[in-house]
Scaffold this motif. Sequence first.
Motif, PDB file in Angstrom:
ATOM      1  N   LYS A 256      -5.834 -16.391   7.809  1.00 17.98           N
ATOM      2  CA  LYS A 256      -6.576 -16.871   6.776  1.00 17.98           C
ATOM      3  C   LYS A 256      -5.527 -17.365   5.389  1.00 17.98           C
ATOM      4  CE  LYS A 256     -10.884 -15.135   8.024  1.00 17.98           C
ATOM      5  NZ  LYS A 256     -10.185 -14.357   9.183  1.00 17.98           N
ATOM      6  N   TRP A 257      -4.752 -16.240   4.958  1.00 17.09           N
ATOM      7  CA  TRP A 257      -3.681 -16.277   3.896  1.00 17.09           C
ATOM      8  C   TRP A 257      -2.962 -17.477   4.369  1.00 17.09           C
ATOM      9  CZ3 TRP A 257       1.628 -14.677   4.598  1.00 17.09           C
ATOM     10  CH2 TRP A 257       2.293 -14.675   3.261  1.00 17.09           C
ATOM     11  N   LYS A 258      -2.389 -17.662   5.219  1.00 14.16           N
ATOM     12  CA  LYS A 258      -1.316 -18.717   5.770  1.00 14.16           C
ATOM     13  C   LYS A 258      -1.867 -20.160   5.311  1.00 14.16           C
ATOM     14  CE  LYS A 258       1.660 -16.010   9.016  1.00 14.16           C
ATOM     15  NZ  LYS A 258       1.773 -15.738  10.086  1.00 14.16           N
ATOM     16  N   THR A 259      -2.974 -20.266   5.554  1.00  7.59           N
ATOM     17  CA  THR A 259      -3.521 -21.685   5.430  1.00  7.59           C
ATOM     18  C   THR A 259      -3.412 -22.102   3.840  1.00  7.59           C
ATOM     19  OG1 THR A 259      -5.817 -20.880   4.754  1.00  7.59           O
ATOM     20  CG2 THR A 259      -5.310 -21.270   7.281  1.00  7.59           C
ATOM     21  N   LYS A 260      -3.333 -21.177   3.083  1.00  9.50           N
ATOM     22  CA  LYS A 260      -3.027 -21.428   1.513  1.00  9.50           C
ATOM     23  C   LYS A 260      -4.424 -22.261   0.823  1.00  9.50           C
ATOM     24  CE  LYS A 260       1.779 -21.599   1.772  1.00  9.50           C
ATOM     25  NZ  LYS A 260       3.192 -22.295   1.099  1.00  9.50           N
ATOM     26  N   ASN A 261      -5.556 -22.041   1.672  1.00  9.33           N
ATOM     27  CA  ASN A 261      -6.786 -22.858   1.071  1.00  9.33           C
ATOM     28  C   ASN A 261      -7.979 -21.807   1.623  1.00  9.33           C
ATOM     29  OD1 ASN A 261      -7.102 -23.392   3.749  1.00  9.33           O
ATOM     30  ND2 ASN A 261      -6.868 -25.569   3.425  1.00  9.33           N
ATOM     31  N   PHE A 262      -7.745 -20.580   1.885  1.00  8.32           N
ATOM     32  CA  PHE A 262      -9.024 -20.029   2.376  1.00  8.32           C
ATOM     33  C   PHE A 262      -9.888 -19.626   1.062  1.00  8.32           C
ATOM     34  CE2 PHE A 262     -11.096 -15.581   2.930  1.00  8.32           C
ATOM     35  CZ  PHE A 262     -11.781 -15.869   4.101  1.00  8.32           C
ATOM     36  N   LYS A 263     -11.055 -19.696   1.018  1.00  6.61           N
ATOM     37  CA  LYS A 263     -11.864 -19.787  -0.323  1.00  6.61           C
ATOM     38  C   LYS A 263     -12.544 -18.410  -0.048  1.00  6.61           C
ATOM     39  CE  LYS A 263     -13.135 -22.257  -3.092  1.00  6.61           C
ATOM     40  NZ  LYS A 263     -12.613 -22.335  -4.542  1.00  6.61           N
ATOM     41  N   TYR A 264     -11.904 -17.228  -0.680  1.00  7.72           N
ATOM     42  CA  TYR A 264     -12.224 -16.038  -0.983  1.00  7.72           C
ATOM     43  C   TYR A 264     -13.621 -15.913  -1.841  1.00  7.72           C
ATOM     44  CZ  TYR A 264     -11.543 -11.069  -0.381  1.00  7.72           C
ATOM     45  OH  TYR A 264     -11.706  -9.598  -0.030  1.00  7.72           O
ATOM     46  N   GLY A 265     -13.618 -16.838  -3.143  1.00  8.27           N
ATOM     47  CA  GLY A 265     -14.620 -16.757  -3.661  1.00  8.27           C
ATOM     48  C   GLY A 265     -14.645 -18.292  -4.245  1.00  8.27           C
ATOM     49  N   SER A 266     -15.492 -18.610  -5.363  1.00  2.00           N
ATOM     50  CA  SER A 266     -15.834 -19.730  -6.030  1.00  2.00           C
ATOM     51  C   SER A 266     -14.680 -20.005  -6.900  1.00  2.00           C
ATOM     52  CB  SER A 266     -17.258 -19.835  -6.738  1.00  2.00           C
ATOM     53  OG  SER A 266     -17.024 -18.643  -7.813  1.00  2.00           O
ATOM     54  N   ASP A 267     -14.522 -21.204  -7.512  1.00  2.00           N
ATOM     55  CA  ASP A 267     -13.206 -21.715  -8.292  1.00  2.00           C
ATOM     56  C   ASP A 267     -13.066 -20.850  -9.619  1.00  2.00           C
ATOM     57  OD1 ASP A 267     -13.042 -23.736  -6.764  1.00  2.00           O
ATOM     58  OD2 ASP A 267     -13.883 -25.331  -7.934  1.00  2.00           O
ATOM     59  N   ILE A 268     -14.068 -20.047 -10.162  1.00  2.00           N
ATOM     60  CA  ILE A 268     -13.716 -19.424 -11.172  1.00  2.00           C
ATOM     61  C   ILE A 268     -13.345 -18.050 -10.859  1.00  2.00           C
ATOM     62  CG2 ILE A 268     -15.589 -20.761 -12.688  1.00  2.00           C
ATOM     63  CD1 ILE A 268     -17.593 -18.311 -12.065  1.00  2.00           C
ATOM     64  N   VAL A 269     -13.310 -17.548  -9.759  1.00  2.00           N
ATOM     65  CA  VAL A 269     -13.047 -16.263  -9.232  1.00  2.00           C
ATOM     66  C   VAL A 269     -11.404 -16.046  -9.317  1.00  2.00           C
ATOM     67  CG1 VAL A 269     -12.774 -14.625  -7.384  1.00  2.00           C
ATOM     68  CG2 VAL A 269     -15.229 -15.802  -7.898  1.00  2.00           C
ATOM     69  N   ASN A 270     -10.835 -15.088 -10.101  1.00  2.00           N
ATOM     70  CA  ASN A 270      -9.472 -14.895 -10.214  1.00  2.00           C
ATOM     71  C   ASN A 270      -9.432 -13.441 -10.425  1.00  2.00           C
ATOM     72  OD1 ASN A 270      -8.164 -17.525 -10.911  1.00  2.00           O
ATOM     73  ND2 ASN A 270      -9.499 -17.464 -12.790  1.00  2.00           N
ATOM     74  N   LEU A 271      -8.924 -12.874  -9.147  1.00  2.00           N
ATOM     75  CA  LEU A 271      -8.808 -11.205  -8.943  1.00  2.00           C
ATOM     76  C   LEU A 271      -7.136 -11.074  -8.919  1.00  2.00           C
ATOM     77  CD1 LEU A 271     -11.325 -11.584  -6.186  1.00  2.00           C
ATOM     78  CD2 LEU A 271     -11.689 -10.200  -8.206  1.00  2.00           C
ATOM     79  N   VAL A 272      -6.806 -10.057  -9.716  1.00  2.00           N
ATOM     80  CA  VAL A 272      -5.595  -9.640  -9.983  1.00  2.00           C
ATOM     81  C   VAL A 272      -5.291  -8.256  -9.674  1.00  2.00           C
ATOM     82  CG1 VAL A 272      -4.995 -11.417 -11.685  1.00  2.00           C
ATOM     83  CG2 VAL A 272      -5.785  -9.012 -12.203  1.00  2.00           C
ATOM     84  N   ALA A 273      -4.191  -7.995  -9.066  1.00  2.00           N
ATOM     85  CA  ALA A 273      -3.927  -6.611  -8.832  1.00  2.00           C
ATOM     86  C   ALA A 273      -2.847  -6.118 -10.203  1.00  2.00           C
ATOM     87  CB  ALA A 273      -2.937  -6.151  -7.567  1.00  2.00           C
ATOM     88  N   ASP A 274      -2.800  -4.734 -10.586  1.00  2.00           N
ATOM     89  CA  ASP A 274      -2.316  -4.515 -11.746  1.00  2.00           C
ATOM     90  C   ASP A 274      -1.912  -3.006 -11.661  1.00  2.00           C
ATOM     91  OD1 ASP A 274      -1.202  -4.455 -14.171  1.00  2.00           O
ATOM     92  OD2 ASP A 274      -2.868  -5.211 -15.413  1.00  2.00           O
ATOM     93  N   LYS A 275      -0.751  -2.560 -12.060  1.00  2.00           N
ATOM     94  CA  LYS A 275      -0.594  -1.144 -12.210  1.00  2.00           C
ATOM     95  C   LYS A 275       0.055  -0.954 -13.612  1.00  2.00           C
ATOM     96  CE  LYS A 275       0.038   1.630  -9.377  1.00  2.00           C
ATOM     97  NZ  LYS A 275      -0.884   2.911  -9.022  1.00  2.00           N
ATOM     98  N   THR A 276      -0.265  -1.918 -14.507  1.00  2.00           N
ATOM     99  CA  THR A 276       0.340  -1.513 -15.778  1.00  2.00           C
ATOM    100  C   THR A 276      -0.835  -1.586 -16.903  1.00  2.00           C
ATOM    101  OG1 THR A 276       0.427  -3.937 -16.264  1.00  2.00           O
ATOM    102  CG2 THR A 276       2.368  -2.878 -15.391  1.00  2.00           C
ATOM    103  N   GLN A 277      -2.189  -1.844 -16.562  1.00  2.00           N
ATOM    104  CA  GLN A 277      -3.253  -1.854 -17.624  1.00  2.00           C
ATOM    105  C   GLN A 277      -3.454  -0.702 -18.279  1.00  2.00           C
ATOM    106  OE1 GLN A 277      -6.884  -3.388 -15.891  1.00  2.00           O
ATOM    107  NE2 GLN A 277      -7.717  -3.748 -18.000  1.00  2.00           N
ATOM    108  N   VAL A 278      -3.201  -0.835 -19.529  1.00  2.00           N
ATOM    109  CA  VAL A 278      -3.287   0.616 -20.611  1.00  2.00           C
ATOM    110  C   VAL A 278      -4.583   1.028 -20.491  1.00  2.00           C
ATOM    111  CG1 VAL A 278      -3.007   1.573 -22.703  1.00  2.00           C
ATOM    112  CG2 VAL A 278      -1.606  -0.241 -22.056  1.00  2.00           C
TER     113      VAL A 278
END
Length: 546
Positions: free
Chosen positions: A337-359
């Motif tokens: 799914k990832w390799k297709t580079k177009n797998f729709k995990y969510g709608s266009d407004i969905v931006n999910l980030v990983a972060d180990k720095t957030q205060v």
Amino acid sequence: MKRRDFVKYAGLGSGALMMPSLLMGNNISAEALLNPGMDVAIKKSLADIALNTAKTLGASYADARIGRYLNQYVFTREDKVQNVVNTESFGIGIRVITNGTWGFASTNNVTEKGIKKATEQAVAIAKANSKIQKVPVKLAPVKSHGEVTWKTPIKKDFKKVPISEKVDLLLSANAAAMKNGANFVNSGLFMVNEQKYFASTDGSYIDQDVHRIWPTFTVTAIDRANNKFKSRQAMSAPMGMGYEYMDGLDSEKLDGPAGMKLYRGSYDMVEDAIMAAKQAKERLSAKSVEAGKYDLVLEPNHLGLTIHESVGHPLELDRVLGYEANYAGTSFATLDKWKTKNFKYGSDIVNLVADKTQVGSLGAVGYDDEGVKTKQWDLVRNGVLTNYQAIRDQVHMIDQKESHGCCYSQSWNDVQFQRMPNVSLEPGKEKYSVNDMIKDVEKGIYIAGRGSYSIDQQRYNFQFGGTAFYEIKNGAIVGMLDDVAYQSNTQEFWNSCAKICDKDDYRLFGSFFDGKGQPSQISAVSHGSSTTRFNNVNVINTGRTI
């Protein structure tokens, strides 16, 4: 202990009896928590013993972690103190690569003799395992950081705050809840300080001082005439902060729907307990929900758990590859799914980030347990699956050259492995409040706080409850609901995401005891979001049977 049981019971005084013995450590006095511990120069010299011994024995790589883990837990019920627990755990863990194979050993005998013996054991284990290792370990390169330090930016160290002050706060919250209609209340404070020293043959010597805190309670109201009871958990979030979180001095109180008080910054436990008692009583006479399709308005304290289960865990690379299946399975988000580079995990407004720095987050550290400097990276951008969570010996499997910096161990006595970083949903870019969102809903439910949940072995089909539910009709809150749970699958749910409030509503949820692995380990992780609307989601009535 299953993760879902920790979520349910960790706020109770009895929760202390359910925790792993290693997490608890050795019982010490509250005064002993203030012991400054081992000098950093001594830690460096002891770590060098491990690294030099490993190289002498033929290891191509080695790292050593000297850890001192301090915990203080305070539990109360109504007007009584149930328990006060102070613990310390101290030792060293040594990890090596020999003949292309990992080996690990640990000891609480943190002396030259003890460290040499543990290192010899780690190398011997690696050599024994190498006889059946088919593919040698391949580590992504990491720069040498030299001698560096990192500390959680706290204003008040919990270890310096008298236990009497903590007890008074909990009992005040309990009394406030009882005065406002509660029949029972359990409350607790979980406070953790990890003093971690990491050294590796890559040339890094990293000293970190990590603090976390979690105030919590469960309020219960009883209708004896009808043999009913309802509960409401705290709306607090575990945080990577000091005891200033409990002062209420920097509390930013956000007015949620139906008089809800939601918190950012520090936390007002007494005020939350009052609201909890009132809502628990209100739930006793709340209308039972009619099953059907609703637009759901999910506040961050609730949505964080959904993010955790439907995004955080399924995008751990070891689950994706099938190397990890403990604590609820593998993942539907497979590499194809990832390799297709177009797998729709969510709608266009969905931006999910990983972060180990957030205060302020539970996962915030300067460096992970492999000496990798932490960072932020995209998991889902504009709704499309873009990346996973991977560490030094995994990233080559997804054709990447740099670790994401999310390797972690719960203690010196456990080997570090891939753990979930903070995973968060970015807020909306345009000005948009919760009240604006509710005005745009004709038939919906506002859900606050986390509740029971269930998810399948591929992290796909799920069901989530909550703490407080309010019916929305024609753009207005019309009353409390009960017996609410929603069902969906991960891709359908995130593709139904229609609107996200702006950054002024952004808050953190946290999991203090997230389990993974075999043998199991725990870690602490936060999930941030603003209140978010999901359209046309299936809602069931949990109080009715067929």
